[in-house]
Design a protein around this motif. Structure first.
Motif, PDB file in Angstrom:
ATOM      1  N   ARG A 173       0.861  -1.178  -0.049  1.00  0.00           N
ATOM      2  CA  ARG A 173       0.246  -0.014  -0.001  1.00  0.00           C
ATOM      3  C   ARG A 173       1.016   1.332   0.068  1.00  0.00           C
ATOM      4  O   ARG A 173       0.849   2.322  -0.718  1.00  0.00           O
ATOM      5  CB  ARG A 173      -0.723   0.160   1.369  1.00  0.00           C
ATOM      6  N   GLN A 174       2.038   1.315   0.840  1.00  0.00           N
ATOM      7  CA  GLN A 174       2.669   2.213   0.937  1.00  0.00           C
ATOM      8  C   GLN A 174       3.556   2.569  -0.620  1.00  0.00           C
ATOM      9  O   GLN A 174       3.444   3.883  -1.087  1.00  0.00           O
ATOM     10  CB  GLN A 174       3.878   1.944   1.891  1.00  0.00           C
ATOM     11  N   VAL A 175       3.948   1.563  -1.173  1.00  0.00           N
ATOM     12  CA  VAL A 175       4.370   1.494  -2.548  1.00  0.00           C
ATOM     13  C   VAL A 175       3.499   2.293  -3.512  1.00  0.00           C
ATOM     14  O   VAL A 175       3.836   3.005  -4.161  1.00  0.00           O
ATOM     15  CB  VAL A 175       5.223   0.264  -2.832  1.00  0.00           C
ATOM     16  N   LEU A 176       2.498   1.848  -3.392  1.00  0.00           N
ATOM     17  CA  LEU A 176       1.376   2.209  -4.491  1.00  0.00           C
ATOM     18  C   LEU A 176       0.931   3.475  -4.209  1.00  0.00           C
ATOM     19  O   LEU A 176       0.747   4.454  -5.077  1.00  0.00           O
ATOM     20  CB  LEU A 176       0.217   1.359  -4.237  1.00  0.00           C
ATOM     21  N   ILE A 177       0.936   3.983  -2.941  1.00  0.00           N
ATOM     22  CA  ILE A 177       0.457   5.292  -2.540  1.00  0.00           C
ATOM     23  C   ILE A 177       1.527   6.410  -3.038  1.00  0.00           C
ATOM     24  O   ILE A 177       1.378   7.446  -3.753  1.00  0.00           O
ATOM     25  CB  ILE A 177       0.273   5.684  -1.185  1.00  0.00           C
TER      26      ILE A 177
ATOM     27  N   ILE B  13      12.798   4.588  -0.927  1.00  0.00           N
ATOM     28  CA  ILE B  13      12.216   3.566   0.053  1.00  0.00           C
ATOM     29  C   ILE B  13      11.446   2.766  -0.921  1.00  0.00           C
ATOM     30  O   ILE B  13      11.495   1.306  -0.470  1.00  0.00           O
ATOM     31  CB  ILE B  13      11.369   4.472   0.921  1.00  0.00           C
ATOM     32  N   SER B  14      10.641   2.917  -1.795  1.00  0.00           N
ATOM     33  CA  SER B  14       9.655   2.098  -2.358  1.00  0.00           C
ATOM     34  C   SER B  14      10.575   0.922  -3.040  1.00  0.00           C
ATOM     35  O   SER B  14      10.207  -0.409  -3.125  1.00  0.00           O
ATOM     36  CB  SER B  14       8.961   2.708  -3.574  1.00  0.00           C
TER      37      SER B  14
ATOM     38  N   LEU C  89      12.814  -6.154  -0.846  1.00  0.00           N
ATOM     39  CA  LEU C  89      12.752  -6.937   0.409  1.00  0.00           C
ATOM     40  C   LEU C  89      11.522  -7.875   0.282  1.00  0.00           C
ATOM     41  O   LEU C  89      11.671  -9.052   0.900  1.00  0.00           O
ATOM     42  CB  LEU C  89      12.469  -5.994   1.777  1.00  0.00           C
ATOM     43  N   MET C  90      10.504  -7.380  -0.621  1.00  0.00           N
ATOM     44  CA  MET C  90       9.400  -8.450  -0.568  1.00  0.00           C
ATOM     45  C   MET C  90       9.615  -9.324  -1.882  1.00  0.00           C
ATOM     46  O   MET C  90       8.833 -10.090  -2.258  1.00  0.00           O
ATOM     47  CB  MET C  90       8.130  -7.296  -1.096  1.00  0.00           C
ATOM     48  N   GLY C  91      10.604  -9.274  -2.245  1.00  0.00           N
ATOM     49  CA  GLY C  91      11.163 -10.130  -3.492  1.00  0.00           C
ATOM     50  C   GLY C  91      10.799  -9.910  -4.758  1.00  0.00           C
ATOM     51  O   GLY C  91      10.701 -10.492  -5.802  1.00  0.00           O
ATOM     52  N   GLY C  92      10.365  -8.502  -4.879  1.00  0.00           N
ATOM     53  CA  GLY C  92       9.860  -8.038  -6.242  1.00  0.00           C
ATOM     54  C   GLY C  92      10.770  -6.999  -6.897  1.00  0.00           C
ATOM     55  O   GLY C  92      11.879  -7.001  -6.438  1.00  0.00           O
ATOM     56  N   ARG C  93      10.421  -6.371  -7.932  1.00  0.00           N
ATOM     57  CA  ARG C  93      11.041  -5.404  -8.760  1.00  0.00           C
ATOM     58  C   ARG C  93      10.288  -4.123  -9.011  1.00  0.00           C
ATOM     59  O   ARG C  93       9.177  -4.407  -9.310  1.00  0.00           O
ATOM     60  CB  ARG C  93      11.667  -5.910 -10.229  1.00  0.00           C
ATOM     61  N   LEU C  94      10.995  -3.188  -8.940  1.00  0.00           N
ATOM     62  CA  LEU C  94      10.260  -1.748  -9.479  1.00  0.00           C
ATOM     63  C   LEU C  94      11.117  -1.214 -10.369  1.00  0.00           C
ATOM     64  O   LEU C  94      12.276  -0.967 -10.532  1.00  0.00           O
ATOM     65  CB  LEU C  94      10.009  -0.981  -8.086  1.00  0.00           C
ATOM     66  N   THR C  95      10.652  -0.939 -11.789  1.00  0.00           N
ATOM     67  CA  THR C  95      11.226  -0.388 -12.757  1.00  0.00           C
ATOM     68  C   THR C  95      10.450   0.718 -13.452  1.00  0.00           C
ATOM     69  O   THR C  95       9.129   1.143 -13.015  1.00  0.00           O
ATOM     70  CB  THR C  95      11.322  -1.291 -13.790  1.00  0.00           C
ATOM     71  N   VAL C  96      11.058   1.626 -14.272  1.00  0.00           N
ATOM     72  CA  VAL C  96      10.362   2.748 -14.890  1.00  0.00           C
ATOM     73  C   VAL C  96      10.585   3.021 -16.397  1.00  0.00           C
ATOM     74  O   VAL C  96      11.808   2.630 -16.657  1.00  0.00           O
ATOM     75  CB  VAL C  96      10.766   4.038 -13.999  1.00  0.00           C
ATOM     76  N   GLU C  97       9.724   3.431 -17.322  1.00  0.00           N
ATOM     77  CA  GLU C  97       9.958   3.835 -18.295  1.00  0.00           C
ATOM     78  C   GLU C  97       9.398   5.310 -18.661  1.00  0.00           C
ATOM     79  O   GLU C  97       8.235   5.405 -17.920  1.00  0.00           O
ATOM     80  CB  GLU C  97       9.507   2.806 -19.483  1.00  0.00           C
ATOM     81  N   SER C  98       9.852   5.991 -19.511  1.00  0.00           N
ATOM     82  CA  SER C  98       9.433   7.200 -19.392  1.00  0.00           C
ATOM     83  C   SER C  98       9.743   8.261 -20.886  1.00  0.00           C
ATOM     84  O   SER C  98      10.906   7.848 -21.119  1.00  0.00           O
ATOM     85  CB  SER C  98       9.819   8.228 -18.253  1.00  0.00           C
TER      86      SER C  98
END
Ligand code: ADP
Length: 274
Positions: A152-156, A229-230, A236-245
């Motif tokens: 939720r924190q990451v999505l916000i 932080i996100s 830590l949750m075992g996932g990945r966060l990436t961006v395209e722009s």
């Protein structure tokens, strides 16, 4: 003989070097722990009186006020919320540095969690005349297993940024869930039609205090800590966060997150590597 001596010396100095490194590492870890403890105490001490400010401002806003007074009370509330957000960010970072951040996976309703964050951000979008839409591109299981508070924190953070950096058009949140042998994997995309991020700054947006659009003056508020932080939380949750722009056209942040096997293992079983 000379060679033997030289080798021996090398080995000894190598050892010393290693010991020094280990000691330095330990000192750094201890430093991070002390810092985390200090910040935890400080933030607690700041939060208690801040709750008084927020509580009283809430009470005040329920009394009969004229337009001007309402504006003042709103400013108090917004400033207090901004200060609390900064305190929470700093606290999160110090916990991450001290390896004290832990994730707590639980079974929860993913769709409900996501729609709730969309509902939370919608007023900000509406205020700017932006459309905020949530689309599901696949079936979504009733229950998944992850840290829903941190998700939720990451999505916000992602939705808040998308609205903040967009002036016309809107924000699309797309959700799809794959069912793999090792459990469900969610893909959540947050796409906006906003100012975009220049190519050379794209990877830097995940660094602490980075603000891509900060040239000389900062048109948008913020600390530049949210995405750092996100990304660490997602890791830590075992996932990945990436961006395209594309500069001037918009950005798309993609979050891939393993969702465990709630049906088969009752929770924190093995997860796919993303
Ligand atoms: P903050 O928003 O508090 O500045 P973040 O870590 O959340 O900090 O974001 C870092 C920087 O990345 C922002 O200052 C901005 O320059 C850039 N950024 C983040 N999200 C977007 C977005 N959706 N569109 C354009 N720029 C973005």
């Amino acid at each position: 003989i000379e060679m033997t001596v030289a080798v021996e010396r090398d080995i000894t100095s190598g050892k010393i070097h290693e010991q020094e490194l280990a000691a330095a590492r330990e000192a750094a870890e201890e430093g991070a722990r002390v810092k985390a403890d200090f910040l935890a105490t400080m933030s607690h001490e700041i939060r208690t009186p801040m709750n008084g400010v927020v509580g009283m401002a809430d009470l005040l806003s329920e009394t009969r006020l004229n337009t001007e007074q309402k504006e003042y009370v709103d400013t108090i509330k917004n400033s207090a919320a901004a200060l609390l957000a900064i305190i929470n960010d700093v606290l999160d970072l110090s916990r991450l540095d001290a390896n004290k951040m832990t994730v707590h996976p639980v079974d929860f309703d993913l769709f409900a969690c996501i729609s709730e964050t969309v509902r939370l951000i919608r007023p900000q979008a509406q205020h700017k005349g932006l459309k905020l839409t949530l689309k599901t591109l696949s079936e979504v299981p009733d229950l998944v297993n992850a840290d829903n508070g941190r998700l939720r924190q990451v999505l916000i953070n992602l939705l808040g940024n998308a609205v903040k950096f967009t002036e016309t058009g809107g924000v699309d949140l797309r959700l799809s869930v794959e069912d793999t042998d090792l459990g469900h994997i969610a893909t959540i995309e947050v796409e906006d039609t906003g100012i975009g991020i220049p190519a050379e700054k794209l990877e830097h947006v995940f660094e602490r205090f980075s603000q891509a659009e900060a040239d000389t003056t900062r048109a948008y508020g913020g600390t530049g800590l949210g995405l750092a932080i996100s990304r660490e939380l997602v890791g830590l949750m075992g996932g990945r966060l990436t961006v395209e722009s594309t500069l001037g056209r918009g950005s798309c942040f993609t979050l891939r997150l393993p969702l465990g096997l709630p049906d088969r293992t009752g929770g924190s079983g093995s997860r796919p590597v993303i």
